[in-house]
Design an enzyme around this catalytic site. Structure first.
Site, PDB file in Angstrom:
ATOM      1  N   PHE A 130       0.848  -1.189   0.000  1.00 34.00           N
ATOM      2  CA  PHE A 130       0.000   0.000   0.000  1.00 34.00           C
ATOM      3  C   PHE A 130       0.888   1.245   0.000  1.00 34.00           C
ATOM      4  CE2 PHE A 130      -2.778   3.108   2.179  1.00 34.00           C
ATOM      5  CZ  PHE A 130      -3.945   2.944   1.453  1.00 34.00           C
ATOM      6  N   ASP A 180       2.014  -6.364   7.344  1.00 37.05           N
ATOM      7  CA  ASP A 180       0.852  -5.498   7.477  1.00 37.05           C
ATOM      8  C   ASP A 180      -0.393  -6.346   7.226  1.00 37.05           C
ATOM      9  OD1 ASP A 180      -1.196  -3.666   7.194  1.00 37.05           O
ATOM     10  OD2 ASP A 180       0.145  -2.108   6.420  1.00 37.05           O
ATOM     11  N   ARG A 203     -13.774  -3.079  -6.753  1.00 39.86           N
ATOM     12  CA  ARG A 203     -13.513  -3.960  -5.598  1.00 39.86           C
ATOM     13  C   ARG A 203     -14.799  -4.276  -4.852  1.00 39.86           C
ATOM     14  NH1 ARG A 203      -9.180  -1.791  -1.243  1.00 39.86           N
ATOM     15  NH2 ARG A 203     -10.866  -0.315  -0.885  1.00 39.86           N
ATOM     16  N   TYR A 242     -10.541  -0.484  11.370  1.00 41.38           N
ATOM     17  CA  TYR A 242     -11.781   0.060  10.783  1.00 41.38           C
ATOM     18  C   TYR A 242     -12.227  -0.718   9.546  1.00 41.38           C
ATOM     19  CZ  TYR A 242      -8.125   2.557   8.190  1.00 41.38           C
ATOM     20  OH  TYR A 242      -6.997   2.862   7.474  1.00 41.38           O
ATOM     21  N   LYS A 243     -11.407  -1.672   9.089  1.00 40.48           N
ATOM     22  CA  LYS A 243     -11.798  -2.465   7.919  1.00 40.48           C
ATOM     23  C   LYS A 243     -12.610  -3.677   8.391  1.00 40.48           C
ATOM     24  CE  LYS A 243      -8.029  -0.515   5.237  1.00 40.48           C
ATOM     25  NZ  LYS A 243      -6.591  -0.568   4.925  1.00 40.48           N
TER      26      LYS A 243
HETATM   27  C1  LIG Z   1      -5.880   0.758   4.834  1.00 40.48           C
HETATM   28  C2  LIG Z   1      -4.396   0.645   4.806  1.00 40.48           C
HETATM   29  C3  LIG Z   1      -3.571   1.642   5.365  1.00 40.48           C
HETATM   30  C4  LIG Z   1      -4.159   2.911   5.893  1.00 40.48           C
HETATM   31  O1  LIG Z   1      -3.356   3.509   6.872  1.00 40.48           O
HETATM   32  P1  LIG Z   1      -3.994   4.589   7.848  1.00 40.48           P
HETATM   33  O2  LIG Z   1      -2.850   5.164   8.546  1.00 40.48           O
HETATM   34  O3  LIG Z   1      -4.959   3.881   8.734  1.00 40.48           O
HETATM   35  O4  LIG Z   1      -4.718   5.586   7.003  1.00 40.48           O
HETATM   36  C5  LIG Z   1      -2.207   1.426   5.386  1.00 40.48           C
HETATM   37  N1  LIG Z   1      -1.665   0.300   4.874  1.00 40.48           N
HETATM   38  C6  LIG Z   1      -2.425  -0.671   4.317  1.00 40.48           C
HETATM   39  C7  LIG Z   1      -1.782  -1.900   3.768  1.00 40.48           C
HETATM   40  C8  LIG Z   1      -3.808  -0.514   4.249  1.00 40.48           C
HETATM   41  O5  LIG Z   1      -4.568  -1.441   3.665  1.00 40.48           O
END
Ligand SMILES: *Cc1c(COP(=O)(O)O)cnc(C)c1O
Length: 397
Positions: free
Chosen positions: A113, A184, A356, A209-210
């Site tokens: 990400f 992650d 998605r 939050y997911k």
């Molecule tokens: C959703 C997501 C994030 C988001 O990071 P935040 O700091 O919560 O905004 C980071 N890394 C991955 C792999 C994600 O899927």
């Protein structure tokens, strides 16, 4: 056997909506509002500052951490909650990088990400580029693992395609090469049957939050393997990670075990919502969840295969290689998703051309999937997306 009809009743979902975006923001569990009201009116407004002690707000990070450790198959007292995932990425990497000895390469993959990559870039710049961030293809990780690699930093499930890594195998190979591992679990926690303890992962991080339904902006978590935690220097040395924060000493001494990964003041209201959201997981068998997720995913894939030949499956065809989402390539993906949302099926779009759909058995049934197949097919077959109102890009896609 987990009863998914019962779990579905525990969420608030608008009438007529099929919510296939719980991989991005989980819906609200019904018990959240009472819990929040309780913290607002029986704690904050009446206890005032005594809430830190009397309502144990200060211990939310480890209380919630232990709830999450069960969901990700980790040891007791190996997880704390707080901050955002991006900060936790930085924290894990900046802590791990102190133990890399002479090795200078951080290996990651192109499926990671952007925020994870940016955080790494920012840290490496700060360290005057003594380290190299090496980005390989997701299917070439094993062959890139060798004794030059200091840290392997990967996201388990690709946020676009849902392609999933084999953590057990990759982590074992990495450890055999003396590499520190950071995983992650943003799209894995609450979606897959994770076994962190068995896998001997060094660090893991993820958001709530997911798939964990903690609410918009709910705090992230960090796991550190209990075998190494007492040797870890936290790098982000916040006062609440101190051994005795209320001595207000000027010299930093790391807290015991995972406590040292705490940073600053816990977000009490967000933690309250998360406390309520995580309750449901006490009743969930993760093997049941995973089988149901695969069943629903296959149903969606097969249903759209014949009706929408111009949607090309972006997710792996083999169920075991997918996380808990189904993605399609479609040139007109953005307007198509808007037209689908307009008809009650909520999915999302990831640039440049990915549609998605998150698969979340806690509140998505076969019936929902069938309705989604109907609506998606209608939109695609009749090009109902081809309207100016669906083409105007919003900030959040
Ligand atoms: C959703 C997501 C994030 C988001 O990071 P935040 O700091 O919560 O905004 C980071 N890394 C991955 C792999 C994600 O899927």
């Amino acid at each position: 056997m987990t009863n998914f009809e019962e779990t579905k009743k525990q969420f608030i979902l608008p009438e007529g909506v099929v919510y296939l975006d719980g991989n991005s923001l989980g819906p609200m569990p019904k018990n959240v509002s009472d819990k929040l009201a309780n913290v607002l009116y029986d704690e904050w407004s009446t206890m005032l500052i005594n809430g830190w002690n009397d309502a144990e707000w200060m211990f939310q990070p480890e209380y919630l951490g232990n709830k999450i450790s069960r969901i990700i198959g980790a040891e007791e007292n190996s997880v704390v909650v707080g901050e955002t995932l991006s900060v936790r990425v930085y924290q894990a990497l900046s802590s791990a990088i102190r133990d890399t000895k002479k090795r200078k390469i951080i290996l990651t993959d192109s499926g990671n990400f952007p925020s994870d990559l940016y955080m790494a870039q920012g840290l490496l710049e700060l360290l005057n580029d003594q380290f190299e961030l090496r980005v390989c293809e997701p299917n070439e990780i094993l062959k890139n693992l060798n004794e030059e690699i200091a840290i392997l930093m990967l996201t388990d499930v690709d946020y676009r395609t849902g392609r999933r890594h084999d953590i057990a195998e990759i982590n074992k190979n990495a450890k055999d090469n003396g590499i520190i591992t950071i995983w992650d679990l943003a799209h894995s926690a609450g979606a897959l049957n994770l076994k962190l303890k068995d896998w001997n992962v060094d660090y893991a991080i993820g958001c709530t939050y997911k798939f964990l339904n903690g609410g918009p902006g709910s705090p992230a978590f960090i796991y550190v393997n209990p075998k190494i935690i007492d040797m870890i220097k936290p790098s982000l040395m916040g006062w609440l990670g101190h051994k005795t924060p209320f001595d207000f000493s000027h010299k930093y001494i790391p807290g015991t075990g995972i406590n040292r990964m705490k940073i600053g003041t816990p977000p009490v209201l967000a933690n309250a919502a998360l406390t309520a959201s995580l309750q449901i997981w006490d009743t969930i068998n993760m093997d049941d969840l995973r089988s149901k997720s695969i069943e629903l995913s296959e149903r969606l894939i097969n249903g759209l295969k014949s009706s929408c030949p111009n949607l090309k499956l972006a997710s792996p065809t083999v169920a075991q290689d997918r996380g808990s989402q189904v993605s399609f390539y479609f040139e007109h993906g953005y307007p198509a998703v808007q037209a689908i949302i307009d008809r009650g099926v909520i999915g999302d779009f990831r640039s440049p051309n990915i549609m998605r759909f998150g698969i979340t058995p806690l509140y998505i049934s076969e019936k929902d999937i069938d309705l989604a197949i109907d609506i998606i097919s209608t939109v695609i077959q009749n090009s109902l997306w081809d309207k100016p109102k669906y083409k105007k890009r919003k900030f959040v896609t």
